[in-house]
Design a protein around this motif. Structure first.
Motif, short mmCIF file in Angstrom:
data_model
loop_
_atom_site.label_atom_id
_atom_site.label_comp_id
_atom_site.label_asym_id
_atom_site.label_seq_id
_atom_site.Cartn_x
_atom_site.Cartn_y
_atom_site.Cartn_z
N HIS A 105 0.83 -1.20 0.00
CA HIS A 105 0.00 0.00 0.00
C HIS A 105 0.87 1.25 0.00
O HIS A 105 0.54 2.25 -0.65
CB HIS A 105 -0.91 0.00 1.23
N LEU A 106 1.98 1.16 0.74
CA LEU A 106 2.87 2.32 0.80
C LEU A 106 3.51 2.58 -0.56
O LEU A 106 3.65 3.73 -0.99
CB LEU A 106 3.95 2.08 1.86
N PHE A 107 3.89 1.48 -1.26
CA PHE A 107 4.42 1.66 -2.60
C PHE A 107 3.39 2.32 -3.51
O PHE A 107 3.72 3.17 -4.35
CB PHE A 107 4.83 0.31 -3.20
N ALA A 108 2.13 1.92 -3.37
CA ALA A 108 1.08 2.50 -4.20
C ALA A 108 0.96 3.99 -3.94
O ALA A 108 0.79 4.80 -4.88
CB ALA A 108 -0.25 1.80 -3.92
N LEU A 109 1.06 4.40 -2.66
CA LEU A 109 1.00 5.82 -2.33
C LEU A 109 2.17 6.59 -2.93
O LEU A 109 2.01 7.69 -3.45
CB LEU A 109 0.99 6.00 -0.82
N ILE A 110 3.36 5.96 -2.84
CA ILE A 110 4.54 6.63 -3.40
C ILE A 110 4.42 6.78 -4.90
O ILE A 110 4.75 7.82 -5.48
CB ILE A 110 5.81 5.84 -3.02
N ARG A 111 3.89 5.71 -5.55
CA ARG A 111 3.73 5.81 -7.01
C ARG A 111 2.74 6.90 -7.40
O ARG A 111 2.89 7.55 -8.43
CB ARG A 111 3.26 4.46 -7.57
N ASP A 112 1.73 7.14 -6.54
CA ASP A 112 0.76 8.20 -6.82
C ASP A 112 1.43 9.56 -6.92
O ASP A 112 0.98 10.44 -7.68
CB ASP A 112 -0.31 8.22 -5.73
N GLN A 113 2.50 9.74 -6.15
CA GLN A 113 3.19 11.03 -6.17
C GLN A 113 3.90 11.29 -7.49
O GLN A 113 4.30 12.39 -7.80
CB GLN A 113 4.19 11.10 -5.01
N PHE A 114 4.09 10.21 -8.27
CA PHE A 114 4.76 10.38 -9.56
C PHE A 114 3.78 10.35 -10.74
O PHE A 114 4.21 10.43 -11.89
CB PHE A 114 5.80 9.26 -9.76
N GLN A 115 2.48 10.24 -10.46
CA GLN A 115 1.52 10.07 -11.55
C GLN A 115 1.58 11.22 -12.55
O GLN A 115 1.51 11.00 -13.77
CB GLN A 115 0.10 9.94 -10.99
N GLN A 116 1.65 12.47 -12.05
CA GLN A 116 1.64 13.61 -12.95
C GLN A 116 2.89 13.67 -13.82
O GLN A 116 2.86 14.21 -14.92
CB GLN A 116 1.52 14.90 -12.13
N GLN A 117 3.98 13.12 -13.29
CA GLN A 117 5.22 13.16 -14.07
C GLN A 117 5.39 11.95 -14.99
O GLN A 117 6.18 11.98 -15.93
CB GLN A 117 6.44 13.21 -13.13
N ALA A 131 15.01 4.29 -7.45
CA ALA A 131 15.06 3.36 -6.32
C ALA A 131 15.10 4.15 -5.02
O ALA A 131 15.60 5.29 -4.99
CB ALA A 131 16.28 2.45 -6.42
N ASP A 132 14.56 3.55 -3.95
CA ASP A 132 14.63 4.24 -2.67
C ASP A 132 15.99 4.01 -2.02
O ASP A 132 16.85 3.32 -2.58
CB ASP A 132 13.48 3.82 -1.74
N ALA A 133 16.17 4.59 -0.85
CA ALA A 133 17.48 4.53 -0.19
C ALA A 133 17.86 3.12 0.23
O ALA A 133 19.04 2.85 0.47
CB ALA A 133 17.49 5.46 1.02
N GLN A 134 16.89 2.22 0.33
CA GLN A 134 17.18 0.84 0.71
C GLN A 134 17.49 -0.04 -0.50
O GLN A 134 17.89 -1.19 -0.34
CB GLN A 134 15.99 0.25 1.48
N GLY A 135 17.25 0.48 -1.70
CA GLY A 135 17.54 -0.29 -2.90
C GLY A 135 16.32 -0.89 -3.56
O GLY A 135 16.44 -1.62 -4.56
N TYR A 136 15.10 -0.61 -3.07
CA TYR A 136 13.88 -1.11 -3.70
C TYR A 136 13.49 -0.21 -4.87
O TYR A 136 13.53 1.02 -4.77
CB TYR A 136 12.74 -1.18 -2.70
N ILE A 137 13.12 -0.83 -5.98
CA ILE A 137 12.76 -0.09 -7.18
C ILE A 137 11.35 0.48 -7.03
O ILE A 137 10.39 -0.26 -6.82
CB ILE A 137 12.84 -0.99 -8.43
N LEU A 138 11.24 1.81 -7.16
CA LEU A 138 9.95 2.48 -7.03
C LEU A 138 9.29 2.69 -8.38
O LEU A 138 8.05 2.65 -8.48
CB LEU A 138 10.12 3.84 -6.33
N TYR A 139 10.10 2.90 -9.41
CA TYR A 139 9.51 3.26 -10.70
C TYR A 139 10.49 2.99 -11.84
O TYR A 139 11.69 3.19 -11.70
CB TYR A 139 9.14 4.76 -10.69
N ILE A 140 9.95 2.52 -12.98
CA ILE A 140 10.70 2.48 -14.24
C ILE A 140 9.77 2.96 -15.34
O ILE A 140 8.55 2.83 -15.24
CB ILE A 140 11.23 1.07 -14.58
N ASN A 141 10.33 3.55 -16.40
CA ASN A 141 9.49 4.01 -17.50
C ASN A 141 9.44 2.99 -18.62
O ASN A 141 10.07 1.93 -18.57
CB ASN A 141 9.97 5.38 -18.00
#
Length: 590
Positions: A105-117, A131-141
């Protein structure tokens, strides 16, 4: 964005003065990875099961707290990104614990912050990875999806170490370097599944306190530039530097196109040596069991030498030619040398390999009288045809191979010591498959693809069948593995090839392997986390023994390497590395 409805309050908590023993009981009972630690209602941190390995049962949990959490505003909106190290992430408002949120759910919220971009970024020709500071991939185009042939749903949420362990990258990951150092890096990267060459720049993104929050990677496809560069190098050939680079590209191309399957460190070491001696004219002695790929290595040595442009690669199996014909086959003969000799004579294999490479396979089968003549050829670089009177000068590089112990043959008087020293200039030992388990799955995939295309099938291996084959010793090595895959593709009537389709000799060998090591069955009340020692002298190795005992019990509980890795939250490659470290194989776990 409101998150109150996503906060779960059912995750159990523990007070900071409670004992480790109590924390373990709660973790086991609720089957969670970790639990929040409170002091009253004040949030103190998290305590995780993996951190309690080796802890004293009667010490307070406060000694093992990790301060993982997400802070929120009074309106319960996202304020700061968490470490995202576990499934559940604590939610804290003004220092007071509010509950936990599922990482998805937290990943989904974070992805929402990039929707406009995203609509803008997805139009970029370059690939983008965040990727976040821990190394988890948040987004790819979309561009990076096309470059890697992997979907967003596969990559987003995955850890960068998982991509590295899966062998996606052929070079060192600059994103990982940036995560480790907090600095920007640029390097050429290529992907084993697509063969694309890219220029990757990884840059850190810090918050107002200078703490690393994200890593942004820009990936540019330079495969077309690489192709043009290769063409230029081939056409010009103006310097030794260009020639050396071209040889290396040929060598790497063999790996990327499937002509050479080598993912293990053992084979990487062999290939590194092969590449370094390929450009010389030194005699090479290839050692290894039958079927490990000695002929493949001999061809690689030839194809990465200057002789690939001046001569041919010739192979002779010293054990396949009758002794009375061996001399004439190797050295040729002149007209009238014997009854039935061809008019005008016939050149031997040494002459045909002039300015090229001669591969003498099964050199240990060479008769003693021929060993003397071969020694002279190596010393003088000339041969004498059968029935001839004039020596013929030759320029041939010799690569010999055997699966026999030549030093033992020398002691028994069946192989000449002086010839051995002439051949043993650069010895290269090719390990059998059982000593390079990391190559089994790629080899299975390679041969499965080959035989599916050859016979027009679309067969697949089940993960259980792959696990079983990982335990098999493959005495016939790559040759046996190839034959096994072809047999299964042809004889299996189902699309999924499972354990029960494996040949009886394979199953029997695996069963014998499993019986070699017996591990005592645990008591019913024992758990992987409930570990200890009876011997106080083992104090110094306590953590390693805990790790080994936990690994053994997990393997026994879940029954396969893949299931064990999934249950423990690590890749199956990590499990295999740990098993190798402790001298275990999956087949040795009853």
């Amino acid at each position: 964005m409101g998150i109150a409805h996503l906060v779960e309050t059912s995750v159990p908590t523990i007070q900071s003065q409670s004992l480790v023993r109590h924390a373990i009981e709660i973790i086991k009972h609720y089957d969670v990875e970790g639990i929040p630690v409170l002091e009253g209602e004040k949030y103190m941190g998290m305590v995780y099961a993996r951190k309690l390995l080796g802890a004293e049962l009667d010490e307070p949990v406060a000694m093992h707290i990790i301060a993982d959490h997400v802070t929120v505003t009074e309106e319960i909106t996202l304020q700061a990104f968490p470490g995202l190290s576990e499934r559940y992430v604590p939610i804290v408002e003004a220092g007071i614990y509010k509950g936990c949120m599922d990482r998805k759910h937290l990943f989904a919220l974070i992805r929402d912050q990039f929707q406009q971009q995203q609509s803008v970024i997805d139009q970029s020709y370059d690939g983008i990875l965040i990727a976040d500071a821990q190394g988890y991939i948040l987004y790819i185009n979309k561009a990076l999806e096309q470059m890697t042939m992997l979907k967003k749903t596969e990559l987003e949420g995955m850890h960068m170490t998982d991509l590295v362990s899966k062998g996606l990258f052929r070079n060192e990951s600059v994103v990982m370097k940036t995560l480790q150092t907090g600095k920007s890096y640029t390097n050429v990267q290529s992907y084993k599944n697509t063969g694309l060459d890219t220029l990757v720049t990884a840059a850190p993104v810090h918050d107002e306190h200078g703490e690393l929050k994200f890593v942004l990677a820009n990936v540019r496809d330079i495969s077309e530039l690489t192709r043009l560069q290769k063409q230029l190098e081939k056409s010009q050939e103006i310097t030794n530097r260009y020639q050396t680079e071209l040889k290396q590209l040929r060598f790497e191309n063999m790996k990327s196109t499937g002509k050479l399957i080598a993912y293990s460190q053992e084979m990487d070491d062999v290939l590194d040596l092969v590449y370094h001696v390929a450009s010389s004219d030194s005699t090479v002695l290839l050692l290894g069991e039958s079927g490990v790929g000695k002929e493949v290595m001999a061809k690689i040595l030839h194809e990465n030498s200057s002789r690939v442009e001046t001569g041919t690669f010739m192979k002779v199996n010293c054990g396949a030619i009758p002794p009375n014909l061996l001399e004439s086959e190797l050295f040729g003969y002149d007209q009238g040398a014997f009854t039935g000799a061809k008019k005008g004579g016939k050149p031997g294999i040494f002459e045909l390999a002039h300015n090229g490479t001669l591969f003498l396979d099964e050199i240990g089968e060479l008769p003693l009288d021929m060993q003397v003549k071969l020694l002279r050829v190596l010393q003088e670089q000339e041969i004498m045809r059968v029935g001839g009177v004039t020596p013929v000068k030759i320029n041939v590089r010799i690569i010999a191979a055997t699966n026999r112990d030549l030093e033992e043959m020398i002691r028994q008087g069946t192989f000449r010591q002086d010839l051995y020293y002439r051949l043993n200039v650069v010895p290269i030992k090719i390990p059998p498959i059982r000593e390079r388990k990391a190559d089994i799955v790629p080899l299975l995939g390679h041969f499965l693809k080959f035989f599916n295309e050859k016979y027009h099938y679309s067969k697949k291996f089940s993960s259980e069948a792959v696990d079983q084959l990982m335990m098999y010793g493959f005495p016939g090595n790559v040759r046996e593995l190839s034959n096994l895959v072809e047999r299964l593709v042809l004889t299996c009537r189902e699309d999924i090839m499972d354990v029960h389709h494996l040949p009886s000799n394979v199953v029997q060998d695996i069963s014998q392997t499993e019986s070699r090591l017996k591990v005592a069955e645990p008591r019913a009340e024992e758990d992987i986390l409930m570990l200890g020692w009876d011997d106080p002298l083992q104090e110094e190795n306590r953590f390693e023994q805990l790790e080994k005992e936990a690994l053994v019990k997990a393997l026994k509980r879940y029954g396969s390497v893949r299931k064990t890795g999934k249950a423990m939250g690590v890749s199956h490659t990590t499990v295999l590395k740990k098993m190798k470290k402790f001298g275990l194989t999956a087949g040795q776990i009853p």
